[in-house]
Design a protein around this motif. Structure first.
Motif, PDB file in Angstrom:
ATOM      1  N   ARG A 208      -5.850  -3.119   0.291  1.00 18.95           N
ATOM      2  CA  ARG A 208      -4.536  -3.249  -0.325  1.00 18.95           C
ATOM      3  C   ARG A 208      -3.686  -2.068   0.124  1.00 18.95           C
ATOM      4  O   ARG A 208      -4.205  -1.026   0.515  1.00 18.95           O
ATOM      5  CB  ARG A 208      -4.693  -3.259  -1.851  1.00 18.95           C
ATOM      6  CG  ARG A 208      -3.457  -3.769  -2.587  1.00 18.95           C
ATOM      7  CD  ARG A 208      -3.763  -4.007  -4.052  1.00 18.95           C
ATOM      8  NE  ARG A 208      -3.613  -2.805  -4.866  1.00 18.95           N
ATOM      9  CZ  ARG A 208      -3.195  -2.798  -6.129  1.00 18.95           C
ATOM     10  NH1 ARG A 208      -2.893  -3.943  -6.743  1.00 18.95           N
ATOM     11  NH2 ARG A 208      -3.119  -1.686  -6.809  1.00 18.95           N
ATOM     12  N   SER A 209      -2.380  -2.233   0.072  1.00 26.39           N
ATOM     13  CA  SER A 209      -1.490  -1.131   0.418  1.00 26.39           C
ATOM     14  C   SER A 209      -1.415  -0.151  -0.761  1.00 26.39           C
ATOM     15  O   SER A 209      -2.203  -0.233  -1.703  1.00 26.39           O
ATOM     16  CB  SER A 209      -0.099  -1.668   0.770  1.00 26.39           C
ATOM     17  OG  SER A 209       0.696  -0.644   1.348  1.00 26.39           O
ATOM     18  N   TYR A 210      -0.465   0.761  -0.732  1.00 18.89           N
ATOM     19  CA  TYR A 210      -0.377   1.799  -1.767  1.00 18.89           C
ATOM     20  C   TYR A 210      -0.045   1.190  -3.134  1.00 18.89           C
ATOM     21  O   TYR A 210       0.749   0.254  -3.236  1.00 18.89           O
ATOM     22  CB  TYR A 210       0.646   2.855  -1.357  1.00 18.89           C
ATOM     23  CG  TYR A 210       0.176   3.632  -0.153  1.00 18.89           C
ATOM     24  CD1 TYR A 210      -0.860   4.555  -0.275  1.00 18.89           C
ATOM     25  CD2 TYR A 210       0.704   3.404   1.111  1.00 18.89           C
ATOM     26  CE1 TYR A 210      -1.348   5.240   0.821  1.00 18.89           C
ATOM     27  CE2 TYR A 210       0.225   4.088   2.223  1.00 18.89           C
ATOM     28  CZ  TYR A 210      -0.798   5.003   2.074  1.00 18.89           C
ATOM     29  OH  TYR A 210      -1.290   5.669   3.167  1.00 18.89           O
ATOM     30  N   HIS A 211      -0.638   1.739  -4.175  1.00 17.66           N
ATOM     31  CA  HIS A 211      -0.550   1.161  -5.527  1.00 17.66           C
ATOM     32  C   HIS A 211       0.892   0.964  -6.005  1.00 17.66           C
ATOM     33  O   HIS A 211       1.187   0.011  -6.725  1.00 17.66           O
ATOM     34  CB  HIS A 211      -1.278   2.057  -6.536  1.00 17.66           C
ATOM     35  CG  HIS A 211      -2.739   2.210  -6.277  1.00 17.66           C
ATOM     36  ND1 HIS A 211      -3.546   1.180  -5.848  1.00 17.66           N
ATOM     37  CD2 HIS A 211      -3.561   3.305  -6.405  1.00 17.66           C
ATOM     38  CE1 HIS A 211      -4.795   1.618  -5.727  1.00 17.66           C
ATOM     39  NE2 HIS A 211      -4.831   2.906  -6.047  1.00 17.66           N
ATOM     40  N   ILE A 212       1.796   1.864  -5.600  1.00 15.76           N
ATOM     41  CA  ILE A 212       3.168   1.815  -6.131  1.00 15.76           C
ATOM     42  C   ILE A 212       3.862   0.492  -5.822  1.00 15.76           C
ATOM     43  O   ILE A 212       4.650  -0.005  -6.632  1.00 15.76           O
ATOM     44  CB  ILE A 212       4.000   3.015  -5.588  1.00 15.76           C
ATOM     45  CG1 ILE A 212       5.372   3.085  -6.264  1.00 15.76           C
ATOM     46  CG2 ILE A 212       4.124   2.957  -4.083  1.00 15.76           C
ATOM     47  CD1 ILE A 212       5.337   3.363  -7.739  1.00 15.76           C
ATOM     48  N   PHE A 213       3.563  -0.117  -4.681  1.00 15.43           N
ATOM     49  CA  PHE A 213       4.218  -1.377  -4.318  1.00 15.43           C
ATOM     50  C   PHE A 213       3.926  -2.467  -5.352  1.00 15.43           C
ATOM     51  O   PHE A 213       4.791  -3.285  -5.678  1.00 15.43           O
ATOM     52  CB  PHE A 213       3.748  -1.850  -2.941  1.00 15.43           C
ATOM     53  CG  PHE A 213       4.198  -0.968  -1.800  1.00 15.43           C
ATOM     54  CD1 PHE A 213       5.546  -0.719  -1.583  1.00 15.43           C
ATOM     55  CD2 PHE A 213       3.275  -0.386  -0.953  1.00 15.43           C
ATOM     56  CE1 PHE A 213       5.969   0.091  -0.537  1.00 15.43           C
ATOM     57  CE2 PHE A 213       3.680   0.425   0.092  1.00 15.43           C
ATOM     58  CZ  PHE A 213       5.036   0.659   0.304  1.00 15.43           C
ATOM     59  N   TYR A 214       2.719  -2.484  -5.871  1.00 17.93           N
ATOM     60  CA  TYR A 214       2.306  -3.516  -6.824  1.00 17.93           C
ATOM     61  C   TYR A 214       2.766  -3.163  -8.238  1.00 17.93           C
ATOM     62  O   TYR A 214       2.991  -4.056  -9.057  1.00 17.93           O
ATOM     63  CB  TYR A 214       0.785  -3.705  -6.736  1.00 17.93           C
ATOM     64  CG  TYR A 214       0.357  -3.888  -5.288  1.00 17.93           C
ATOM     65  CD1 TYR A 214       0.447  -5.130  -4.671  1.00 17.93           C
ATOM     66  CD2 TYR A 214      -0.045  -2.787  -4.527  1.00 17.93           C
ATOM     67  CE1 TYR A 214       0.116  -5.287  -3.335  1.00 17.93           C
ATOM     68  CE2 TYR A 214      -0.379  -2.933  -3.190  1.00 17.93           C
ATOM     69  CZ  TYR A 214      -0.291  -4.186  -2.589  1.00 17.93           C
ATOM     70  OH  TYR A 214      -0.593  -4.333  -1.258  1.00 17.93           O
TER      71      TYR A 214
ATOM     72  N   ASP B 155       7.323 -12.727  -6.797  1.00 18.71           N
ATOM     73  CA  ASP B 155       6.112 -13.093  -6.057  1.00 18.71           C
ATOM     74  C   ASP B 155       5.766 -12.033  -5.007  1.00 18.71           C
ATOM     75  O   ASP B 155       6.509 -11.821  -4.051  1.00 18.71           O
ATOM     76  CB  ASP B 155       6.325 -14.452  -5.376  1.00 18.71           C
ATOM     77  CG  ASP B 155       5.064 -14.962  -4.695  1.00 18.71           C
ATOM     78  OD1 ASP B 155       4.007 -14.328  -4.856  1.00 18.71           O
ATOM     79  OD2 ASP B 155       5.149 -16.006  -4.002  1.00 18.71           O
ATOM     80  N   ILE B 156       4.622 -11.370  -5.170  1.00 20.70           N
ATOM     81  CA  ILE B 156       4.201 -10.328  -4.232  1.00 20.70           C
ATOM     82  C   ILE B 156       3.974 -10.903  -2.842  1.00 20.70           C
ATOM     83  O   ILE B 156       4.151 -10.213  -1.826  1.00 20.70           O
ATOM     84  CB  ILE B 156       2.923  -9.619  -4.754  1.00 20.70           C
ATOM     85  CG1 ILE B 156       2.575  -8.391  -3.894  1.00 20.70           C
ATOM     86  CG2 ILE B 156       1.745 -10.580  -4.795  1.00 20.70           C
ATOM     87  CD1 ILE B 156       3.545  -7.273  -3.969  1.00 20.70           C
TER      88      ILE B 156
END
Length: 349
Positions: free
Chosen positions: A80-86, A105-106
């Protein structure tokens, strides 16, 4: 007025609380899920905690190394990418998605949905609460915090910026102008000027500035490069802001305790430049540790006349280090290749 989470308070926050509050921010922006760890640190940090002559806490400063920028635009299937994006798509902060012009929608955002989008051991909404609270504890201004969120949203939205071929020319022109408008609004720039810079960048040739037409692939790659560059600069700015808060200029600093925490040695199915660099640094540090903790310590025992049987800890790592560092090693070849015009990872092969 943008809505904010939590209640502002005038209560003075202790230095100890502020030092602890750096963790949620740095983890949100610098940690990600890998194939082996749900909360892997994808950057290195050197933390010094300072004390005055009486042993009282006098401040803290942080240095960062080797943020894994490739993860911003590309992830492997189980990562997964960096937590902040989610976190940005979570409901804890009112109007966050609206202000950052984000969709629900991610999977709309290709930069951050190539691998996993959720992690069983992490509650992204709860983590957003910790991150948002940490901004307040560390004394970030309201506009600084929101600008940080908006720049992060712009990075994830940049993956949806499109270009189309312009007639029979090799050149491209902007497409999906609505997406470009959202990105420009979050970045605080003019959308038309931004797209023109991607399609027809101005480059300096000698003392002259010339306009260079780009095709779809070149413009798309340029967008990815800017996205990674923006995120990297936001991350470094966050560390600078934390350092400004954590140093108490009124207190004399006599001693400090330091901790070096670097991204872990990992081998993936596909290992990019950042991971190779991380692994190389790990090898060098392990060799340094072995030498100073074991070899030098044993020599000290012998010099003091202690009855000690020397243990050979070997130089198992040295072969890998030499392969990179020698005059015609991997680093030297990569450096030479990067000096050629139009050099790519394919030409390096």
């Amino acid at each position: 007025m943008v809505a904010t989470s939590g209640k502002k308070t005038d209560k003075k926050v202790s230095l100890e609380d502020q030092i602890v509050a750096t963790n949620p921010i740095l983890e949100s922006y610098g940690n990600a899920k890998t194939s082996r760890n749900d909360n892997s640190s994808r950057f290195g940090k050197f933390i010094r905690i300072h004390f005055n002559g009486a042993g009282k806490l006098a401040g803290c400063d942080i240095e960062s190394y080797l943020l894994e920028k490739s993860r911003i635009t590309q992830q492997q299937e189980v990562e997964r990418s960096y937590h902040i994006f989610y976190q940005l798509l979570q409901p804890f902060v009112p109007d966050l998605k609206k202000e950052c012009l984000l969709d629900d929608d991610i999977y709309y955002y290709s930069y951050v949905s190539q691998g996993k989008t959720t992690v069983a051991s992490i509650d992204d909404n709860e983590e957003l609460e910790y991150t948002d609270s940490a901004f307040d504890i560390l004394g970030f201004q309201l506009d600084e915090k929101w600008n940080c969120y908006k720049l992060t949203a712009a990075v994830m939205t940049m993956g949806e910026m499109k270009f189309k071929q312009k007639g029979r020319d090799e050149q491209c022109e902007p497409d999906a102008l609505d997406v470009a408008g959202k990105v420009a609004a979050c970045l605080g720039v003019d959308a038309e000027a931004m797209m023109k810079a991607f399609c027809k960048p101005r480059i300096k040739v000698g003392t002259e500035w010339v306009t260079k037409g780009q095709n779809i692939l070149q413009s798309t790659n340029a967008v990815g490069g800017i996205a990674r560059g923006v995120y990297d600069r936001v991350f470094k700015w966050l560390i600078e802001k934390c350092n400004e808060t954590l140093i108490d200029p009124t207190m004399k600093k006599v001693n400090f305790v330091a901790v070096l925490d670097i991204a872990g040695f990992e081998m993936f199915e596909y290992n990019g430049f950042e991971q190779i660099s991380i692994n190389f640094v790990n090898e060098k540090l392990q060799q340094f540790f072995n030498h100073h903790m074991f070899v030098v310590e044993q020599e000290e025992y012998v010099s003091e006349g202690i009855d000690w049987v020397m243990v050979d800890f070997g130089m198992d790592l040295q072969a890998a280090i030499i392969m990179f560092e020698k005059p015609m090693g991997l680093w030297a070849i990569l450096e030479e290749e990067s000096l050629f015009p139009k050099a790519t990872d394919k030409s390096f092969e």
